[in-house]
Design a protein around this motif. Structure first.
Motif, short mmCIF file in Angstrom:
data_model
loop_
_atom_site.label_atom_id
_atom_site.label_comp_id
_atom_site.label_asym_id
_atom_site.label_seq_id
_atom_site.Cartn_x
_atom_site.Cartn_y
_atom_site.Cartn_z
N UNK A 22 0.60 -1.25 0.15
CA UNK A 22 0.12 0.05 0.11
C UNK A 22 0.81 1.22 0.03
N UNK A 23 1.81 1.45 0.80
CA UNK A 23 2.81 2.50 0.70
C UNK A 23 3.47 2.69 -0.38
N UNK A 24 4.03 1.72 -0.98
CA UNK A 24 4.76 1.93 -2.33
C UNK A 24 3.79 2.51 -3.43
N UNK A 25 2.49 1.86 -3.47
CA UNK A 25 1.74 2.28 -4.21
C UNK A 25 1.39 3.71 -4.25
N UNK A 26 1.19 4.17 -3.17
CA UNK A 26 0.73 5.52 -2.61
C UNK A 26 1.93 6.37 -3.08
N UNK A 27 3.23 6.02 -3.10
CA UNK A 27 4.21 6.95 -3.40
C UNK A 27 4.40 6.96 -4.72
N UNK A 28 4.18 5.75 -5.36
CA UNK A 28 4.57 5.73 -6.90
C UNK A 28 3.14 6.60 -7.26
N UNK A 29 1.86 6.53 -6.79
CA UNK A 29 0.94 7.39 -7.55
C UNK A 29 1.21 8.87 -7.40
N UNK A 30 1.61 9.19 -5.99
CA UNK A 30 1.91 10.73 -5.76
C UNK A 30 3.04 11.18 -6.59
N UNK A 31 4.09 10.33 -6.83
CA UNK A 31 4.99 10.81 -7.45
C UNK A 31 4.65 11.02 -9.12
N UNK A 32 3.99 10.09 -9.55
CA UNK A 32 3.50 10.38 -11.15
C UNK A 32 2.73 11.38 -11.15
N UNK A 33 1.79 11.55 -10.19
CA UNK A 33 0.69 12.73 -10.15
C UNK A 33 1.63 14.39 -10.07
N UNK A 34 2.64 14.17 -9.12
CA UNK A 34 3.46 15.11 -9.11
C UNK A 34 4.30 15.61 -10.44
N UNK A 35 4.57 14.59 -11.00
CA UNK A 35 5.62 14.67 -12.38
C UNK A 35 4.43 15.43 -13.40
N UNK A 37 1.60 17.16 -12.85
CA UNK A 37 1.34 18.37 -12.62
C UNK A 37 2.78 19.37 -12.85
N UNK A 38 3.79 18.75 -13.04
CA UNK A 38 4.93 19.60 -13.31
C UNK A 38 5.31 19.58 -14.87
N UNK A 39 4.55 19.00 -15.54
CA UNK A 39 4.54 19.19 -17.42
C UNK A 39 4.71 17.65 -17.73
N UNK A 40 4.85 16.67 -17.09
CA UNK A 40 4.98 15.13 -17.71
C UNK A 40 3.73 15.05 -18.67
N UNK A 41 3.88 14.93 -19.82
CA UNK A 41 2.82 14.42 -20.66
C UNK A 41 2.02 13.02 -20.06
N UNK A 42 0.78 13.07 -20.07
CA UNK A 42 -0.09 11.98 -19.64
C UNK A 42 0.22 10.66 -20.15
N UNK A 43 0.80 10.46 -21.37
CA UNK A 43 1.20 9.23 -21.96
C UNK A 43 2.39 8.68 -21.22
#
Length: 67
Positions: A22-35, A37-43
């Motif tokens: 659960x912790x690793x999944x939350x960290x991954x999702x938060x990291x990808x969401x942050x990226x 929001x900072x301009x990483x294309x959705x694909x």
């Protein structure tokens, strides 16, 4: 009070059986969401998220196999 604690533990256990998973999944999702929001294309975000989840799942299975 003891009964309430047992009920709470059972409810949490239904949704969070493996705390590390659960912790690793939350960290991954938060990291990808942050990226994203900072301009990483959705694909690209999806391209990181899907294999990341599979790696986390594989690691969890390997940990469970050792137990």
């Amino acid at each position: 009070m003891k009964l309430l604690r047992q009920i709470w533990d059972e409810l949490v256990g239904m949704f969070v059986d493996d705390g590390a998973l659960a912790a690793q999944t939350v960290i991954l999702v938060a990291g990808v969401t942050l990226a994203a929001l900072l301009g990483l294309p959705a694909l690209w975000a999806a391209a990181v998220l899907i294999p990341g989840c599979l790696v986390i799942l594989g690691a969890s299975v390997m940990r469970a196999k050792k137990r």
